[in-house]
Write an enzyme that holds these catalytic residues in place. Structure first.
Site, PDB file in Angstrom:
ATOM      1  N   ASN A   9      -3.521   0.435  -3.318  1.00  0.00           N
ATOM      2  CA  ASN A   9      -2.807   0.920  -2.082  1.00  0.00           C
ATOM      3  C   ASN A   9      -3.964   1.595  -1.361  1.00  0.00           C
ATOM      4  OD1 ASN A   9      -1.219   2.048   0.025  1.00  0.00           O
ATOM      5  ND2 ASN A   9      -0.401   3.379  -1.349  1.00  0.00           N
ATOM      6  N   LYS A  11      -3.611   2.864   1.604  1.00  0.00           N
ATOM      7  CA  LYS A  11      -3.103   3.560   2.564  1.00  0.00           C
ATOM      8  C   LYS A  11      -3.547   3.443   3.834  1.00  0.00           C
ATOM      9  CE  LYS A  11      -2.559   6.766  -1.381  1.00  0.00           C
ATOM     10  NZ  LYS A  11      -1.836   7.978  -1.523  1.00  0.00           N
ATOM     11  N   HIS A  94       7.309   4.267  -0.701  1.00  0.00           N
ATOM     12  CA  HIS A  94       6.171   5.145  -0.938  1.00  0.00           C
ATOM     13  C   HIS A  94       6.629   6.591  -0.573  1.00  0.00           C
ATOM     14  CE1 HIS A  94       2.367   7.198  -1.459  1.00  0.00           C
ATOM     15  NE2 HIS A  94       2.054   5.993  -2.267  1.00  0.00           N
ATOM     16  N   GLU A  96       4.743   8.949   0.554  1.00  0.00           N
ATOM     17  CA  GLU A  96       4.361   9.465   1.910  1.00  0.00           C
ATOM     18  C   GLU A  96       5.274   9.010   3.006  1.00  0.00           C
ATOM     19  OE1 GLU A  96       0.441   7.860   1.079  1.00  0.00           O
ATOM     20  OE2 GLU A  96       0.072   9.270  -0.481  1.00  0.00           O
ATOM     21  N   GLU A 164       6.088   6.914  -9.423  1.00  0.00           N
ATOM     22  CA  GLU A 164       5.008   7.736  -8.922  1.00  0.00           C
ATOM     23  C   GLU A 164       5.575   9.295  -8.660  1.00  0.00           C
ATOM     24  OE1 GLU A 164       1.729   5.187  -6.974  1.00  0.00           O
ATOM     25  OE2 GLU A 164       3.071   5.849  -5.302  1.00  0.00           O
ATOM     26  N   GLY A 170      -2.500  11.421  -5.365  1.00  0.00           N
ATOM     27  CA  GLY A 170      -3.900  12.123  -4.499  1.00  0.00           C
ATOM     28  C   GLY A 170      -4.259  13.686  -4.794  1.00  0.00           C
ATOM     29  N   SER A 210      -3.059   9.359  -9.202  1.00  0.00           N
ATOM     30  CA  SER A 210      -4.365   9.961  -9.494  1.00  0.00           C
ATOM     31  C   SER A 210      -5.000   9.214 -10.761  1.00  0.00           C
ATOM     32  CB  SER A 210      -4.433  11.418  -9.952  1.00  0.00           C
ATOM     33  OG  SER A 210      -4.004  12.265  -8.667  1.00  0.00           O
TER      34      SER A 210
HETATM   35  C1  PEP Z   1      -0.641   5.690  -4.298  1.00  0.00           C
HETATM   36  O1  PEP Z   1      -1.029   5.820  -3.264  1.00  0.00           O
HETATM   37  O2  PEP Z   1       0.396   5.295  -4.592  1.00  0.00           O
HETATM   38  C2  PEP Z   1      -1.272   6.640  -5.233  1.00  0.00           C
HETATM   39  C3  PEP Z   1      -0.830   6.870  -6.383  1.00  0.00           C
HETATM   40  O3  PEP Z   1      -2.252   7.465  -4.655  1.00  0.00           O
HETATM   41  P1  PEP Z   1      -3.408   8.049  -5.709  1.00  0.00           P
HETATM   42  O4  PEP Z   1      -3.929   7.137  -6.665  1.00  0.00           O
HETATM   43  O5  PEP Z   1      -4.574   8.545  -4.737  1.00  0.00           O
HETATM   44  O6  PEP Z   1      -2.900   9.318  -6.506  1.00  0.00           O
END
Ligand code: PEP
Length: 251
Positions: A9, A11, A94, A96, A164, A170, A210
């Site tokens: 992803n 983003k 997601h 976000e 998640e 992040g 992460s």
């Molecule tokens: C994500 O954007 O779904 C995500 C898990 O980001 P990150 O790996 O940067 O934590």
């Protein structure tokens, strides 16, 4: 046997030029890796050029969102048909989007239904916030999100779930493999309750939060975890490739 999925992803990162360079830096090696479904989810403006670059490879394309209406006066939105014209998969719900764009599970539900209707495979994201985790409410939150996001959807048709935990996205603070395995086993039981055991055994459930090349193996070794949704680490060609290779080696 569930084929693992590693989805990147990106983003709101990469211009078209940067996206093209990133794909070129990993495409040859990435497409050689077998036993893993490899998915790239660049920003909307880069979908078409990335599609062209991966057209003869085993790499799949995903979008990061869609709107649930087929077409019309919705300035700035992208319809399911438009996404399906280019992509096989689409990330929906997601955290976000839930956090910054007030996306509720009701909206997520409409998006999942609209995606399935045009043959897209949704990557449905669920996960608890830090306070909910600390209050021991992970299972309660996740089961509510699943129930409302999947309301009135009778056929999941290739849908993938990404668990998640919001506190892990992040932040550099990943969950542990064991912790995640338990929550994903819970999600699978939940899907069995909402559908049946066959659906639950077949559905792929990923971890996201992460994930890096350094911690990926700790997740992939777990029997319930079917891959990862990778954010930050998917923007580095060598690191993303490394995660995919490690996942393949576990198979
Ligand atoms: C994500 O954007 O779904 C995500 C898990 O980001 P990150 O790996 O940067 O934590």
């Amino acid at each position: 046997m569930r084929t693992p999925v590693i989805a990147g992803n990106w983003k709101m990162n990469t211009t078209v030029t940067e996206a093209v360079a990133l794909v070129k830096a990993m495409r040859a090696e990435l497409s050689k890796v077998s036993n893993v479904e490899k998915v790239l989810c660049p920003p909307f403006v880069s979908l078409a050029p990335v599609k062209e670059l991966i057209k003869d490879s085993s790499i799949k394309l995903g979008a990061q969102d869609l709107y649930f209406t087929e077409k019309g006066a919705y300035t700035g939105e992208i319809s399911p048909v438009m996404v399906a014209d280019l992509c096989e998969l689409v990330i929906i719900g997601h955290s976000e989007r839930r956090q910054y764009f007030n996306e509720t599970s009701k909206v997520v539900n409409k998006k999942v239904a609209a995606a399935l209707e045009v043959g897209l495979k949704p990557i449905l994201c669920v996960g608890e916030k830090l306070a909910e985790n600390e209050a021991g409410k992970t299972e309660e939150v996740v089961s509510k999100q699943l129930k409302s996001s999947l309301a009135d959807i009778s056929n999941l048709d290739g849908l993938i779930i990404a668990y998640e935990p919001v506190w892990a996205i992040g932040t550099g603070r990943a969950a542990t493999g064991e912790q995640t395995n338990e929550t994903i086993a819970f999600i699978r039981r939940n899907i069995s309750g909402l559908y049946d055991d066959k659906v639950a055994q077949e559905i792929r459930i990923l971890y996201g939060g992460s994930v890096t090349a350094a911690n990926a193996a700790g997740f992939m070794v777990q029997p319930e975890i079917d891959g990862a949704l990778v954010g930050g680490a998917s923007l580095k060609a060598a690191e993303f490739l490394n995660i995919v290779i490690q996942t393949s080696a576990m198979g």
